[in-house]
Design a protein around this motif. Structure first.
Motif, short mmCIF file in Angstrom:
data_model
loop_
_atom_site.label_atom_id
_atom_site.label_comp_id
_atom_site.label_asym_id
_atom_site.label_seq_id
_atom_site.Cartn_x
_atom_site.Cartn_y
_atom_site.Cartn_z
N SER A 92 -45.81 -14.32 -12.61
CA SER A 92 -46.81 -13.53 -11.81
C SER A 92 -47.36 -14.25 -10.53
N GLU A 93 -47.17 -15.69 -10.56
CA GLU A 93 -47.56 -16.53 -9.63
C GLU A 93 -46.45 -16.36 -8.39
N VAL A 94 -45.17 -16.21 -8.80
CA VAL A 94 -44.12 -15.98 -7.67
C VAL A 94 -43.71 -14.74 -7.31
N GLY A 95 -44.52 -13.73 -7.88
CA GLY A 95 -44.08 -12.46 -7.57
C GLY A 95 -44.48 -12.00 -6.12
N ARG A 96 -43.95 -11.11 -5.40
CA ARG A 96 -44.34 -10.89 -3.98
C ARG A 96 -44.41 -9.26 -4.00
N PRO A 97 -45.54 -8.90 -3.77
CA PRO A 97 -45.96 -7.45 -3.50
C PRO A 97 -45.07 -6.61 -2.57
N GLY A 98 -44.32 -5.79 -2.96
CA GLY A 98 -43.53 -4.93 -2.25
C GLY A 98 -41.91 -5.69 -2.12
N ASP A 99 -41.72 -6.91 -2.67
CA ASP A 99 -40.51 -7.63 -2.30
C ASP A 99 -39.86 -8.29 -3.44
N PHE A 100 -39.85 -7.76 -4.47
CA PHE A 100 -39.52 -8.33 -5.84
C PHE A 100 -38.06 -8.94 -5.53
N LEU A 101 -37.30 -8.10 -5.09
CA LEU A 101 -35.81 -8.68 -4.79
C LEU A 101 -35.83 -10.20 -3.89
N GLY A 102 -36.65 -10.01 -2.87
CA GLY A 102 -36.89 -11.46 -2.19
C GLY A 102 -37.43 -12.38 -3.17
N ALA A 103 -38.34 -12.15 -4.19
CA ALA A 103 -38.88 -13.13 -5.08
C ALA A 103 -37.63 -13.43 -5.93
N LEU A 104 -36.70 -12.59 -6.27
CA LEU A 104 -35.57 -13.09 -7.04
C LEU A 104 -34.71 -13.93 -6.27
N SER A 105 -34.24 -13.44 -5.45
CA SER A 105 -33.41 -14.53 -4.45
C SER A 105 -33.88 -15.62 -4.19
N GLU A 106 -35.30 -15.78 -3.68
CA GLU A 106 -35.76 -17.12 -3.48
C GLU A 106 -35.63 -18.19 -4.72
N LEU A 107 -35.68 -17.59 -6.06
CA LEU A 107 -35.59 -18.22 -7.21
C LEU A 107 -34.12 -18.53 -7.48
N GLY A 108 -33.22 -18.00 -6.79
CA GLY A 108 -31.68 -18.13 -7.16
C GLY A 108 -31.12 -17.24 -8.15
N TYR A 109 -31.61 -16.34 -8.38
CA TYR A 109 -31.20 -15.27 -9.37
C TYR A 109 -30.00 -14.33 -8.61
N ASP A 110 -29.92 -14.25 -7.35
CA ASP A 110 -28.86 -13.47 -6.59
C ASP A 110 -28.67 -12.17 -7.29
N PRO A 111 -29.67 -11.07 -7.09
CA PRO A 111 -29.69 -9.90 -7.29
C PRO A 111 -28.48 -9.09 -6.64
N SER A 112 -27.79 -8.15 -7.40
CA SER A 112 -26.86 -7.45 -6.63
C SER A 112 -26.88 -5.92 -7.29
N PRO A 113 -26.71 -5.04 -6.52
CA PRO A 113 -26.90 -3.57 -6.58
C PRO A 113 -25.49 -3.39 -7.80
N ASP A 114 -26.01 -2.51 -8.87
CA ASP A 114 -24.81 -2.09 -9.79
C ASP A 114 -24.65 -0.75 -9.67
#
Length: 227
Positions: free
Chosen positions: A138-160
């Motif tokens: 919850s401390e690293v979440g970004r209102p309106g930019d969940f994918l940006g938070a995931l990218s910053e953390l290194g998860y590398d989200p990709s559409p399926d």
């Protein structure tokens, strides 16, 4: 997100910036001080020309290793003494990089915090770990930019193909191979906490049984907002 913006690319650039001996000595000096330092202080301490110090300090700022602040120096007196000084302070006290992005330090912190809570409150360690991980997410979440938070953390989200997102990198890869149940539960709670803080509906994090080598064990099914 473009390649130039990837967190591990930025970290590599930061580490590369420390390849210069004078720049590395300068960074170590700033780290060793208790307060922000001026260019004059650094030049005097390292016996390096002020012009060179200014160049290297500003390079360290550009690479994200130092930050700048302006304030009046107590050492300045006389005409012009009211003018704020440009001072430099570390952004971080450690510099590390892994490719792909890994966060074993985060996993260690969450597990240590969970053990502490489990011992203090008498709750099962697995429950404590889920709660601690969700709070950290919850401390690293970004209102309106969940994918940006995931990218910053290194998860590398990709559409399926199903309208969701696969996470092409697991920040806890080696740990998850040896301790799958524990690490994946921690990871799921962390992602759920980040999703909730980003304003997304609950239940969007699901196990991905065919996630692939090195990929995250979770999958984002949708990006629906909270109602």
């Amino acid at each position: 997100m473009g390649t130039s913006e990837l967190p591990w690319i930025r970290k590599i650039a930061a580490v590369a910036a420390l390849g210069d001996e004078n720049r590395r000595r300068l960074y170590e000096y700033v780290l060793s001080t208790e307060d922000a330092v001026s260019r004059d202080q650094a030049a005097l301490a390292l016996e390096v020309p002020r012009s060179s110090v200014s160049f290297h300090l500003d390079r360290l700022v550009r690479e994200g290793l130092l930050r700048v602040e302006f304030r009046k120096s107590a050492e300045k007196t006389g005409p012009g003494s009211g003018r704020p000084s440009k001072l430099y302070r570390p952004v971080m006290d450690e510099v590390g990089v892994s490719v792909p992005e890994r966060h074993y330090d985060l996993a260690g912190h969450l597990m240590a915090a969970a053990i502490t809570r489990s011992q203090a409150d008498g709750v099962p360690a697995a429950e404590a770990l889920r709660d601690v991980a969700a709070a950290a997410g919850s401390e690293v979440g970004r209102p309106g930019d969940f994918l940006g938070a995931l990218s910053e953390l290194g998860y590398d989200p990709s559409p399926d193909a199903a309208g969701g997102y696969r996470l092409l990198n697991c920040p806890f890869h080696r740990l998850s191979r040896d301790h799958t149940e524990v690490v994946c539960a921690m990871n799921g709670a962390f992602l759920s906490g980040a999703a909730a803080a980003s304003g997304l509906s609950a239940g969007i994090i699901v196990p991905d049984p065919d996630h692939g080598p090195g990929h995250c064990c979770a999958r984002i099914t949708a990006l629906g907002n909270k109602s």
